[in-house]
Design an enzyme around this catalytic site. Structure first.
Site, short mmCIF file in Angstrom:
data_model
loop_
_atom_site.label_atom_id
_atom_site.label_comp_id
_atom_site.label_asym_id
_atom_site.label_seq_id
_atom_site.Cartn_x
_atom_site.Cartn_y
_atom_site.Cartn_z
N GLY A 12 0.82 -1.21 0.00
CA GLY A 12 0.00 0.00 0.00
C GLY A 12 0.85 1.25 0.00
N GLY A 14 -0.29 4.36 0.27
CA GLY A 14 -1.03 5.48 0.82
C GLY A 14 -0.24 6.18 1.90
N PHE A 15 -0.93 6.86 2.81
CA PHE A 15 -0.24 7.62 3.84
C PHE A 15 0.59 6.73 4.75
CE2 PHE A 15 -3.78 10.57 2.85
CZ PHE A 15 -3.02 11.67 2.50
N VAL A 80 -1.30 -8.03 -4.24
CA VAL A 80 -1.05 -9.16 -3.35
C VAL A 80 -2.27 -10.07 -3.37
CG1 VAL A 80 -0.62 -9.88 -0.98
CG2 VAL A 80 0.51 -7.84 -1.90
N GLU A 175 -18.71 17.49 2.19
CA GLU A 175 -17.90 18.22 1.21
C GLU A 175 -18.49 18.10 -0.19
OE1 GLU A 175 -13.73 17.60 3.72
OE2 GLU A 175 -14.25 16.26 2.09
N ASP A 304 -6.07 2.51 7.74
CA ASP A 304 -7.48 2.15 7.88
C ASP A 304 -7.70 0.67 8.09
OD1 ASP A 304 -8.17 4.79 7.52
OD2 ASP A 304 -8.50 4.59 5.37
N ALA A 320 -5.99 10.66 7.71
CA ALA A 320 -4.63 10.69 7.19
C ALA A 320 -3.57 10.86 8.29
CB ALA A 320 -4.49 11.78 6.13
#
Length: 425
Positions: A12, A14-15, A80, A175, A304, A320
């Protein structure tokens, strides 16, 4: 002969994954970063791509470019498919086929996906927003709805095309609803001849008693007030029971809406099931205090995908800043293990909670400091600019936001992918 360096596999980009890789820059390890895509995505601004405020490269950057100067990392674009925890091996699939990778340490940070609470058939009519592909598809769907209304001669059908519903009153839903209402009332003003875009109805539907449930009650109420000032119809307290191509059912009422967006629930990546360890109701791994997997001290879960509690017993939120902290913590724990030491328990530092609602409208919760409106909006802008990856991204986003502020125009209102009516039904 020099013994091989310990192999750290991180799943991953991501962050959590990216911050773990960066924290291992000078460690005596070799790192393999696996991701299905080739880019790191700044997810907090994903809704702006979906609403044509920004383009995809503004909030994403190639992983290879970000890590090009870090010599101990190899980036692999792969998926994976299986994890053998006992053998310390992962099976991956890439352009060349299947392959096995042995690891000394593994960190899973593959994130979450949409959760329709057992109603997976809703996905065909109410897309979610988790990836760039999702954002581009949603942008096309939203813009095409106005085009359909412009060419529709039946007044009832025209109203259906001008009816939008956002399911879920969390930050993403708020949003999206606020921005979509601004597009209809300001951005598209004077551009159509047969319809008035300002007549579009934007509904935000939340099953719980209030929007932004993770915020204090007073900020939640202010958020609702700001949404309603923007023209959003906020409906709370009753869950959606059915979603079709024609609209959605809420209680005894069926609301016609050709465009429904799902922002209500998330579920952990199915990859967590490969570990054979206890999961929570959302499919997340119940990790040890140091973020390792029970029974497998060399396997970690972050972001997450991890279910971990704070010192006060509340769960660490899926935001995040938490993912970044987890990624850095796993890297520190791996460094400690290499030195023969035990890693410390993870401690989450809560820096606050932000949500933007629309132009000059936002809410900010910094614990002792809470504020909303214009000041909160400026705070939100500066915070997101600061955390964007790469100077180019910050510059382009700042320019686009400046133009949007003064003109109400949005820079990425291009409909791509043809004009197939099945995409918006």
């Amino acid at each position: 002969m020099t013994p091989p360096l310990p192999h750290v596999v991180i799943v991953g980009g991501g962050f959590a994954g990216l911050w773990a890789v960066r924290a291992l820059r000078n460690a005596p390890v070799r790192v393999t970063l696996l991701d299905r895509g080739n880019h790191h995505l700044f997810q907090p601004l994903l809704y702006q791509v979906a609403t044509a405020g920004l383009s995809a490269p503004d909030i994403a950057a190639p992983l290879r470019q970000i890590l090009r100067r870090q010599e101990n990392v190899e980036v692999r674009m792969a998926t994976v498919s299986r994890i053998d925890a006992d053998a310390r091996r992962v099976e991956i699939e890439d352009a060349t086929g299947g392959q096995l990778l042995d690891f000394d340490y593994l960190m899973l940070a593959s994130g979450v996906t949409h959760d329709y609470f057992g109603n997976d058939e809703w996905a065909a009519h109410a897309p979610g927003l988790k990836t760039l592909d999702d954002a581009l598809d949603l942008r096309r769907k939203l813009l095409l709805a106005f085009e359909r209304a412009e060419s529709e001669s039946d007044p009832d059908e025209r109203d259906a095309w001008l009816s939008f519903a956002i399911i879920g009153g969390g930050p993403t839903g708020v949003e999206l609803a606020g921005t979509l209402s601004e597009i209809a009332r300001h951005t598209l003003k004077g551009e159509f001849r047969n319809i008035d875009p300002a007549r579009a109805r934007v509904r935000l539907v939340e099953a719980g008693p209030r929007v932004l449930a993770s915020f204090p009650d007073d900020l939640s109420c202010k958020a609702r007030t700001q949404l309603e000032k923007l023209g959003v119809e906020v409906h709370t307290g009753v869950p959606v029971e059915e979603i079709t191509a024609e609209g959605y059912r809420r209680g005894d009422e069926f609301v016609r809406a050709r465009t429904v967006v799902w922002a209500a629930g998330v579920a952990a990546s199915p990859l967590a099931q490969c570990l054979g360890v206890p999961l929570d109701r959302a499919g997340r791994v119940r990790v040890q205090p140091d973020l390792s997997v029970p029974g497998h001290p060399c396997i970690f879960v972050a972001g997450d995908l991890a279910a971990v509690d704070r010192a006060d017993g509340k769960p660490v939120p899926g935001v995040a800043p938490a993912a970044k902290q987890m990624g850095r913590h796993v890297a520190r724990t791996i460094r400690a293990r290499l030195d023969g030491r035990e890693g410390a328990p993870f401690r989450y530092r809560d820096y606050g909670n932000l949500a933007t609602i629309g132009r000059m409208a936002a809410v900010v919760d910094l614990g002792a400091w809470r504020f909303s409106g214009m000041l909160a909006w400026w705070f939100w802008l500066l915070a997101h600019l600061f955390f964007l990856v790469g100077f180019r991204n910050r510059s382009v986003v700042l320019l686009n936001w400046s133009v949007a502020y003064w003109t109400h125009q949005r820079a990425a209102r291009i409909i791509l992918g043809g004009d197939d009516r099945s995409d918006t039904k």
